[in-house]
Design an enzyme around this catalytic site. Structure first.
Site, short mmCIF file in Angstrom:
data_model
loop_
_atom_site.label_atom_id
_atom_site.label_comp_id
_atom_site.label_asym_id
_atom_site.label_seq_id
_atom_site.Cartn_x
_atom_site.Cartn_y
_atom_site.Cartn_z
N GLU A 193 100.49 -89.79 -25.03
CA GLU A 193 101.69 -89.08 -24.29
C GLU A 193 102.82 -89.13 -24.86
O GLU A 193 103.70 -88.24 -24.67
CB GLU A 193 101.69 -89.74 -22.76
N HIS B 6 95.37 -92.78 -10.64
CA HIS B 6 95.32 -91.52 -10.49
C HIS B 6 95.88 -91.06 -9.34
O HIS B 6 95.29 -90.08 -8.60
CB HIS B 6 93.82 -91.12 -10.54
C1 LIG Z 1 96.79 -92.73 -21.60
C2 LIG Z 1 95.82 -91.89 -20.86
N1 LIG Z 1 95.96 -90.78 -21.27
C3 LIG Z 1 95.03 -89.78 -20.69
C4 LIG Z 1 93.85 -90.43 -19.90
C5 LIG Z 1 92.96 -89.39 -19.50
N2 LIG Z 1 91.49 -89.62 -20.06
C6 LIG Z 1 90.50 -90.37 -19.78
S1 LIG Z 1 89.09 -90.41 -20.70
C7 LIG Z 1 89.50 -89.31 -21.71
C8 LIG Z 1 88.94 -88.98 -22.86
C9 LIG Z 1 88.74 -90.14 -23.74
O1 LIG Z 1 87.99 -89.95 -24.85
P1 LIG Z 1 87.44 -91.07 -25.81
O2 LIG Z 1 88.40 -92.10 -26.35
O3 LIG Z 1 86.73 -90.38 -26.90
O4 LIG Z 1 86.48 -91.84 -24.76
P2 LIG Z 1 84.98 -91.36 -24.17
O5 LIG Z 1 85.36 -90.82 -23.01
O6 LIG Z 1 84.50 -89.86 -25.37
O7 LIG Z 1 83.97 -92.35 -24.32
C10 LIG Z 1 91.05 -88.87 -21.21
C11 LIG Z 1 91.79 -88.15 -22.09
C12 LIG Z 1 93.78 -91.76 -19.83
N3 LIG Z 1 92.75 -92.35 -19.27
N4 LIG Z 1 94.65 -92.67 -20.45
#
Ligand SMILES: Cc1ncc(C[n+]2csc(CCOP(=O)(O)OP(=O)(O)O)c2C)c(N)n1
Ligand SMILES: [Mg+2]
Lengths: 336, 379
Positions: free
Chosen positions: A68, A137
């Site tokens: 962000e 959320h």
């Molecule tokens: C600071 C922040 N920004 C956005 C999110 C929303 N978000 C939750 S999971 C995710 C994707 C995560 O991807 P990854 O780190 O590859 O983990 P995976 O879900 O693939 O296991 C996002 C963008 C969040 N939880 N925290």
């Protein structure tokens, strides 16, 4: 493909209205860029940007890494050269990870440069509780940013206002935090037709969501509908509540608040966020300053308790404001 | 730059041990350990499968982030830890909460991990959940069990892990903390800030990256300029190992190498476990994921089920016969295609009891919603 999603007499929900404003502004401003997590290929977690990348390309609709601070900072960099930028927070709660770039960099840029650099950028994202989202959320954290001079803070409650205000903010020359209440995105009952003819809504102009003579609710976002419900209950008892939907918090329409209080002599400020230093407190402080002599009852506020938003329903509903809380506060004011 | 430093386990080692001691944790495993590891893989899978089915039946609220196809990472990273070690699982790691300190400890609810009942109570949002269901799903923790309670904010537990280990170091303990992260989360500033500090102070923080190729709807190449996320370790002059995330023993070997290195005071490591996300980002994303990921990609990504990979190894080692290996076969199946017969009865049973515990537990009372905002003063 035409940028217009809804045409003519079609009624749309808030999500579609926002989407339409984005498409139209991207069309209107060939330099405009959108940046955010999962906004391109996926079309956004809620689908607000669905189709945007297909239409305008991956260069203008950027799938950002999960950062962000980067998203906001890059928006600052692009917009300081005159390029309008929409930066999406997947949930407005995650804006905390970009906090410094917003409150210290974006907010103060114009001031620090003695007016030489302005930032046409809008940070928008879904906000608010009642959906069982838990502490991260469910936030409605507008007070953080209203407390940072240099930022516009906006929170519409109807599709037309969301559409018209987003356009205004994207055409404005100041960083703006744009709250989209996610519980309202697809709310059927509020679907409406968007006025045609390049419709915009001015900043700092409140909307009277309901006229009344006995007390004034000053509120915004989802709380507008809670106040409307409370007003229906009050009306059954012959109490007519006026509801001021602020729409924009910074700038704030003090005149609308004052005029309503002159008429009703009672005021309840309602915000979904916690009480201490919440925006309702700011409203009441101002009311005390400029409307004290018109008041027949102590000004009051209805807010969330000073707690995080817990996850499970019984807990969540216990901390968030309810229609009953608002109704009871109104009764106290009327019976004072 | 100090040449001695750059020789030591440089990130470029791609998983080979550059320090003299090629520690292979698997060499110390008994036959019983192997069977226990298999059982844990079944358990992790069954937990997920059961929840997917419960969610479909509308019995659960909140988003389910499936760990299907990624279980070898959880089992392999946790199996060799000491009870006193710390972990910080995130959204895709629900089974980690009960896999911690599970080895040989299935009936002991006082172990240094959560019970399946507690984890089920959390998922069902009951008052018996570790945080009394104040936050959802994986946002649970317990300092007395060595589990950091995460927020939603990705990579946010790594600085906390650094603090935990720093504290342990001050106390003269050789505690290790494993943090779990998706590859997408490695873009967060705090990921780098925390590893930087851990590297400076040689803190035993082992950052596990579950590289499942996708971060929600964003593919790896839009989140990282390097294909091997392990390479991000280079900037901190710490080991960046790559493990085959489908191979539980490879994960175990690499993890324990990093863990022992950390315990010896040599600092943090990063372990990238290559894997593939089986379904949508969360269950709400299954339909959309089918559009943004090609069927070929998904089929290929799921072609090496960690249960199948490990069973093959066990047969080759003579620990299981082919017939025994075939007896319980959830591998390669979509959650909805599996039945209880695909899993060992004791695995089904322990989960059944966990679910019953959850369903028998009350919801938290509304009256407790405003409690615990502040702690009592210290004495
Ligand atoms: C600071 C922040 N920004 C956005 C999110 C929303 N978000 C939750 S999971 C995710 C994707 C995560 O991807 P990854 O780190 O590859 O983990 P995976 O879900 O693939 O296991 C996002 C963008 C969040 N939880 N925290
Ligand atoms: Mg991922």
């Amino acid at each position: 493909m035409s940028a217009v999603i809804a045409e003519g007499t079609q009624t749309v929900n808030m999500l579609t209205a926002i989407k339409q404003a984005l498409f139209e502004e991207m069309e209107r401003e060939p330099g405009m860029v959108c940046i955010g997590e999962d906004i391109g290929i996926l079309g956004g977690a809620f689908g607000v940007t669905e189709g945007l990348q297909d239409r305008f390309g991956a260069e203008r609709v950027i799938d950002a890494p999960i950062s962000e601070a980067l998203i906001v900072g890059a928006a600052v960099g692009m917009s300081m050269r005159g390029r309008p930028v929409m930066a999406e927070m997947q949930f407005i709660d995650f804006i905390s990870c970009g906090f410094d770039q917003i409150v210290n960099n974006a907010a103060t840029m114009h001031y620090r440069t003695a007016g030489k650099v302005s930032l046409p950028m809008v940070i928008r994202g879904p906000s608010g509780g009642y959906g069982g989202g838990g502490p991260y959320h469910s936030q409605q954290n507008e007070a953080w940013f209203a407390h940072s001079p240099g930022l516009r803070v906006v929170c519409p409650s109807t599709p037309s206002d969301a559409y018209g205000l987003l356009k205004t903010c994207l055409r404005d020359n100041n960083p703006c935090i744009f709250y989209e209440v996610k519980e309202l995105y697809r709310k059927r009952e509020i679907e409406e037709q968007i006025p045609g003819g390049d419709y915009t809504v001015p900043l700092g102009k409140a909307r009277i969501a309901r006229e009344g003579s006995d007390l004034t609710f000053v509120t915004y976002g989802n709380m507008v509908y809670f106040c409307l419900e409370a007003a229906v209950k009050l009306a059954e008892e012959g109490i007519e509540a006026e509801i001021i939907d602020l729409r924009s918090l910074v700038p704030l329409d003090d005149e609308a608040i004052l005029n309503s209080i002159k008429k009703t002599n009672r005021v309840i400020a309602v915000n979904e966020a916690p009480m201490t230093c919440g925006f309702a407190g700011e409203i009441l402080a101002r009311v005390n300053e400029y409307a004290f002599e018109y008041l027949d009852a102590p000004p009051a506020r209805v807010t969330r308790t000073d707690t995080p938003v817990p996850w499970v329903k019984p807990l969540e509903l216990a901390v968030l404001p309810s229609v009953d809380d608002i109704y009871e506060a109104a009764k106290r004011a009327v019976n004072y | 730059m100090n040449s001695k430093r750059s020789v030591v386990a440089n990130a470029g080692d791609k998983g080979t041990d550059t320090e003299q001691r090629p520690l292979r944790a698997r060499d110390g495993l008994s036959e019983q350990d192997h069977l226990e590891i298999l059982k844990q893989l079944y358990l992790a899978r069954y937990f997920d499968v059961r929840l997917i089915k419960e969610k479909r039946r509308g019995r659960l609220r909140g988003t389910l982030y499936s760990s299907h196809n990624q279980e070898a990472i959880l089992v392999g990273t946790l199996y060799g830890l000491r009870p006193s070690d710390w972990i910080s699982p995130i959204h895709r790691d629900m089974p980690a909460f009960f896999l911690k300190d599970l080895r040989g400890n299935w009936d002991n609810d006082d172990r240094m991990g959560m019970s399946i009942g507690e984890v089920c109570a959390q998922v069902w949002g009951r008052a018996t959940a570790p945080g009394r269901a104040r936050d959802n799903w994986s946002h649970i923790g317990d300092a007395s069990k060595g589990i950091i309670c995460s927020t939603s904010m990705l990579a946010g537990t790594i600085p906390v892990a650094a603090g935990v280990v720093y504290d342990a170091k001050l106390k003269g303990e050789d505690t290790v903390c494993l943090t779990y992260n998706g590859e997408g989360s490695t873009s967060q500033g705090v990921f780098h800030e925390a590893i930087n500090f851990a590297a400076i102070h040689k803190l035993a923080v082992v950052t596990i990256i579950e590289n499942n190729q996708w971060a929600y709807g964003t593919p790896l190449e839009l989140g990282s300029p390097v294909e091997d996320v392990a390479d991000r370790a280079k900037g901190y002059d710490i080991p960046g190992l790559i493990a085959d995330g489908q191979d539980v023993l490879d994960v175990l070997d690499k993890t324990m190498w990093a863990v022992e290195r950390g315990r010896a005071g040599k600092g943090p490591s990063l372990i990238e476990c290559k894997t593939f996300r089986a379904y949508g980002h969360g269950d709400h994303d299954d339909d959309r994921a089918a559009k943004y990921r090609g069927a070929d990609e998904v089929e290929k990504g799921r072609s090496r089920d960690p249960i199948a990979v490990f069973k093959k190894y066990l047969v080759e080692k003579g620990i299981l016969t082919k017939a025994e290996a075939k007896k319980y076969s959830p591998e390669g199946k979509h959650a909805n295609e599996t039945t209880d017969e695909d899993f060992p009865p004791d695995v089904v049973d322990i989960m059944k009891k966990g679910v019953e515990f959850a369903l028998d537990s009350p919801l938290p009372e509304a009256s407790e919603a405003t409690k615990w905002v502040f702690a009592e003063p210290r004495r």
